[in-house]
Structures are given as C-alpha cells and as structure tokens.
Motif scaffolding. Sequence first.
Motif, PDB file in Angstrom:
ATOM      1  N   GLN A 167       0.825  -1.208   0.000  1.00  0.00           N
ATOM      2  CA  GLN A 167       0.000   0.000   0.000  1.00  0.00           C
ATOM      3  C   GLN A 167       0.861   1.261   0.000  1.00  0.00           C
ATOM      4  OE1 GLN A 167      -3.511   0.089   2.594  1.00  0.00           O
ATOM      5  NE2 GLN A 167      -2.953   2.182   3.183  1.00  0.00           N
ATOM      6  N   GLY A 168       1.969   1.246   0.721  1.00  0.00           N
ATOM      7  CA  GLY A 168       2.847   2.413   0.782  1.00  0.00           C
ATOM      8  C   GLY A 168       3.401   2.788  -0.580  1.00  0.00           C
ATOM      9  N   ALA A 169       3.693   1.760  -1.389  1.00  0.00           N
ATOM     10  CA  ALA A 169       4.223   2.014  -2.736  1.00  0.00           C
ATOM     11  C   ALA A 169       3.165   2.662  -3.621  1.00  0.00           C
ATOM     12  CB  ALA A 169       4.706   0.707  -3.349  1.00  0.00           C
ATOM     13  N   VAL A 170       1.915   2.235  -3.426  1.00  0.00           N
ATOM     14  CA  VAL A 170       0.814   2.807  -4.207  1.00  0.00           C
ATOM     15  C   VAL A 170       0.583   4.266  -3.803  1.00  0.00           C
ATOM     16  CG1 VAL A 170      -1.639   2.633  -4.772  1.00  0.00           C
ATOM     17  CG2 VAL A 170      -0.285   0.557  -4.484  1.00  0.00           C
ATOM     18  N   VAL A 171       0.629   4.533  -2.501  1.00  0.00           N
ATOM     19  CA  VAL A 171       0.454   5.905  -2.017  1.00  0.00           C
ATOM     20  C   VAL A 171       1.539   6.818  -2.589  1.00  0.00           C
ATOM     21  CG1 VAL A 171       0.478   7.412   0.012  1.00  0.00           C
ATOM     22  CG2 VAL A 171      -0.726   5.218   0.110  1.00  0.00           C
ATOM     23  N   MET A 172       2.765   6.335  -2.604  1.00  0.00           N
ATOM     24  CA  MET A 172       3.863   7.141  -3.141  1.00  0.00           C
ATOM     25  C   MET A 172       3.683   7.395  -4.635  1.00  0.00           C
ATOM     26  SD  MET A 172       5.783   8.165  -0.774  1.00  0.00           S
ATOM     27  CE  MET A 172       7.065   8.826  -1.852  1.00  0.00           C
TER      28      MET A 172
END
Length: 219
Positions: free
Chosen positions: A50-55
């Motif tokens: 999820q963090g990669a998608v947010v970035m």
Amino acid sequence: MKTVSSIVENYIKTKPFLLSALSQGIINLTSLARNIMTELDVELGKEVKQGAVVMALKRLSDDLDFRVNHKISKVLKNIGEITVRSSLVDYNFGVSETILNSQAELISEINKYPDIFYTSSRGVNETNIVISESVAYLVDKHFAGEKLLEKTDNLASITIKLPKENVSTPGVYYFIFQRLAWEGIIINEVISTSYEFTIFVGDDKVDVAFKVIKDLKNL
C-alpha cells in the motif's frame, strides 16, 4: 516492464473524474490506494504494498497539478468574450444529394435577417442546423423534402472565445466539458473553430452553464 508507478498511472487515466480530482488534490491518497489495491495486484501479478501505491499516487498528483492545472488554468484565465443566445432550434437532417441546394436556398433567404442566429455543421451522414426560433419556419420550408432525423426546441447557445494557446494545450475542452458534466449540464450540440467554440444547452440550463464557464476564468 510493469512497475507500480506505471500501473497506477494507467489505472488513473481510465477514470477521468478521478484523474481530475487527483490533480486538484481533493482525494485522500491512502483511502484511494486501499480501494484500488486488488485491481493493481491482479495487473502486476503479485501483491503490491500500500505504501508504494500511495507514493505513486503522490508523485502522479504532483505531476498532474503542473501538467493539468497550471497549463490549462493559464489558457482559461484568458478566455475572451462569452456570448449567450436563447430561443434556438436544432434540426438534424440526413445527408442527401439535394441537401446542399436546400441549405443554399435557406442561407439566401435568411440573409434578409441580420440579427438572427444561424450555424450549421456536416458530418458523414448527418447535417445539423441551429437557427433562431423566429425564422425556424424557413428551415421547414426549404428542407421539406429532406429527411428530418430530429428536431430540438428551446435551446440556448454559449459561444466562448479562446486564446491562441488553446490549440497547443491538451485538455482544455475536456476540462470545460468535465465541469459542465459535474453540474448535470446536457450538451445538445457543439460547434467549434480554431479559437472559438459554441455549446448548445437547454434554455433552462443556460444560466448554470454560463456561470460554470465564467467561473473558469477565476481558477
């Protein structure tokens, strides 16, 4: 090679209203990432963090803010005269071997009425004529032998003069039509030239449509 960033960008590009909202910074990126995780997992073929998608969404929104808002806003701030006409009728005829003759006869006669509204456009199979209601009877007269596909009464036109930069700036028309769609405005007809375009809407919606377009200058 597929990456999280490329998949996120391709996904957002298929959602026009989401694309615009993202460019305006009015979406919670964490919530959006959580909602699209499943689709991204399928597209990438493995689990996505999820963090990669947010970035990826953050980088995309920053880029869109420049590509969309700054460039388009510069054009829209320089919108010129906005002209409104009401009480119009839109005729849609099938193209025929005689329709140009019918149109020539109509134009010859309406030249006697300098203050009326008249415009036309021709596609592959259809010809549209929009004219002031006061002389609509002339269309009925000269096109009596043509195939009438549709006739719409009680229309109004809004003509917008655009700066020359509009022809080299992608998304200007999309941005305008999107704002009209948000307000539930149905566009019956669009006719444009290089630096001017006219939309036709119902008489009952012209005030709202005019305000939407006028407010674009204040973005």
